[in-house]
Design a protein around this motif. Structure first.
Motif, PDB file in Angstrom:
ATOM      1  N   LEU A   9       0.828  -1.205   0.000  1.00 44.13           N
ATOM      2  CA  LEU A   9       0.000   0.000   0.000  1.00 44.13           C
ATOM      3  C   LEU A   9       0.864   1.257   0.000  1.00 44.13           C
ATOM      4  O   LEU A   9       0.548   2.237  -0.692  1.00 44.13           O
ATOM      5  N   THR A  10       1.949   1.243   0.762  1.00 41.26           N
ATOM      6  CA  THR A  10       2.858   2.392   0.781  1.00 41.26           C
ATOM      7  C   THR A  10       3.394   2.688  -0.609  1.00 41.26           C
ATOM      8  O   THR A  10       3.437   3.851  -1.049  1.00 41.26           O
ATOM      9  N   HIS A  11       3.789   1.660  -1.326  1.00 40.02           N
ATOM     10  CA  HIS A  11       4.307   1.846  -2.688  1.00 40.02           C
ATOM     11  C   HIS A  11       3.217   2.404  -3.606  1.00 40.02           C
ATOM     12  O   HIS A  11       3.461   3.355  -4.370  1.00 40.02           O
ATOM     13  N   LEU A  12       2.019   1.824  -3.537  1.00 33.58           N
ATOM     14  CA  LEU A  12       0.951   2.262  -4.432  1.00 33.58           C
ATOM     15  C   LEU A  12       0.537   3.706  -4.157  1.00 33.58           C
ATOM     16  O   LEU A  12       0.293   4.478  -5.093  1.00 33.58           O
ATOM     17  N   LEU A  13       0.469   4.081  -2.880  1.00 33.62           N
ATOM     18  CA  LEU A  13       0.065   5.444  -2.549  1.00 33.62           C
ATOM     19  C   LEU A  13       1.164   6.459  -2.822  1.00 33.62           C
ATOM     20  O   LEU A  13       0.892   7.648  -3.012  1.00 33.62           O
ATOM     21  N   SER A  14       2.402   6.010  -2.843  1.00 29.51           N
ATOM     22  CA  SER A  14       3.512   6.921  -3.116  1.00 29.51           C
ATOM     23  C   SER A  14       3.780   7.081  -4.606  1.00 29.51           C
ATOM     24  O   SER A  14       4.232   8.145  -5.052  1.00 29.51           O
ATOM     25  N   LYS A  15       3.489   6.039  -5.378  1.00 28.04           N
ATOM     26  CA  LYS A  15       3.870   6.040  -6.789  1.00 28.04           C
ATOM     27  C   LYS A  15       2.696   6.018  -7.767  1.00 28.04           C
ATOM     28  O   LYS A  15       2.646   6.797  -8.705  1.00 28.04           O
ATOM     29  N   THR A  16       1.743   5.125  -7.525  1.00 29.00           N
ATOM     30  CA  THR A  16       0.732   4.841  -8.546  1.00 29.00           C
ATOM     31  C   THR A  16      -0.576   5.588  -8.338  1.00 29.00           C
ATOM     32  O   THR A  16      -1.115   6.202  -9.270  1.00 29.00           O
TER      33      THR A  16
END
Length: 364
Positions: free
Chosen positions: A155-162
């Motif tokens: 979730l951290t990756h998706l909210l930061s990047k996507t």
């Protein structure tokens, strides 16, 4: 013959455990130079003394009902699902995708779609640990704990990047469209012509949580699947002998458990934030374990235990706002409640069992 009456197991034991937890909490409050009576008064007035306080208390209660039910369903099958935090996190992702990318015409349809999406994402996140347990013998406790961390980092990756809107520095999705905004209980009250809890957090997801509690009761005690699930939890060899498939029961149980945890996201993601943010679950997955233990893994007990923890959470927020008592002390009180209702349950139960046994011998 039962060791003590059912009412003593369900009501008396938790009440004594709670009294012990609050007594030790009072000592801690005294030790930092504050008044336990005043602290309790602030908590009660802040959480239950107004319709606004009740609205916020019921909001947290809703979260804990979902995660408590998730733990309870798995427990009846002899499984200890500690992955509610991760399953609720992934449920939030499902809710967000459903609200952002499907053009819903009305909040009622959006609510139904989001509930299905949250349950589906939570169930799928529970499927992998279930399969590893059923097919590879991996312990469900270890895998579900690890999957909590995996879910958070995904979730951290998706909210930061996507999923983060272009130009925004906040690790969160865009706000959901107005058609997906579900009404709070205070708005329903206004529609019916009276004022109650204006701008409090509780919303219509509470009714879904109560419906799920009823359906879990029906599932566990009124269906063939529930019987198989409980039989498997009591004795796997006996269940095998009766023709119950361990693989089937393990996977179905964890799908239901993960789905319940995932549905919690409707309350906090769709109902409160109206967008997906980091740490939206706020530890509710872990508190669900204590709620299930304290509620004796029965839906009615879980609803009552969830209300207690909702009171502690909302009352703790008021305590930190209006007194010099630190917010962390509420975590201490919650920890003591968990300790006495869970890990130290036998410290209360065994003396009560001896007491009732002596009483029966005397009457006999």
């Amino acid at each position: 013959m039962e060791k003590m009456p059912r009412w003593a197991d369900v009501i008396l034991t938790p009440l004594i455990s709670l009294a012990l937890a609050f007594a030790i909490s009072a000592v801690v409050i005294l030790a930092i130079g504050e008044s336990p009576v005043e602290a309790l008064k602030v908590m009660v007035e802040g959480a239950l003394g107004s319709s606004y306080g009740w609205g916020n208390t019921l909001y947290y209660t809703t979260n804990y009902i979902f995660t408590g039910l998730a733990v309870a369903v798995a427990y009846h099958a002899g499984l200890f699902n500690i992955g509610g935090e991760g399953q609720a996190t992934m449920g939030g992702l499902g809710v967000a995708l459903c609200c952002l990318f499907i053009p819903w015409p009305h909040w009622t349809l959006a609510l139904l779609g989001a509930a299905v999406a949250g349950a589906l994402f939570g169930a799928l996140w529970a499927l992998i640990p279930a399969w590893l347990q059923a097919k590879r013998g991996s312990h469900i406790v270890i895998t579900t704990i690890m999957f909590n961390f995996i879910a958070y980092n995904i979730l951290t990756h998706l909210l930061s990047k996507t999923l983060r809107p272009l130009g925004s520095m906040d690790p969160a999705t865009a706000n959901f469209p107005p058609a997906t905004h579900i009404p709070g209980l205070w708005q329903l009250a206004e529609m019916m012509g009276f004022a109650w809890g204006k701008h409090s957090l509780a919303n219509v997801t509470l009714f879904i949580a109560l419906l799920m509690a009823f359906l879990v009761w029906v599932l566990i005690w009124r269906t063939r699947l529930g019987y198989e699930l409980r039989a498997f939890g009591k004795s796997e060899p006996a269940a095998r002998y009766a023709g119950i498939s361990p693989v089937r029961i393990t996977i179905i149980t964890m799908l239901i458990s993960g789905g319940l945890a995932g549905m919690m996201a409707v309350n906090n993601v769709m109902g409160m934030s109206e967008r997906l943010i980091l740490n939206a679950v706020e530890g509710a997955g872990f508190f669900g374990i204590a709620v299930a233990l304290m509620g004796r893994n029965h839906p009615v007990g879980i609803v009552l235990a969830a209300l207690l923890f909702g009171f502690l959470f909302q009352g703790g927020a008021e305590l930190s706002l209006w007194t010099s008592i630190p917010r962390e002390l509420i975590a201490v009180i919650q920890g003591l409640v968990i300790l006495f209702t869970g890990a130290l349950d036998n410290m209360v139960r065994l003396p009560l069992e001896r007491l009732f046994a002596a009483r029966r011998r005397k009457e006999g």
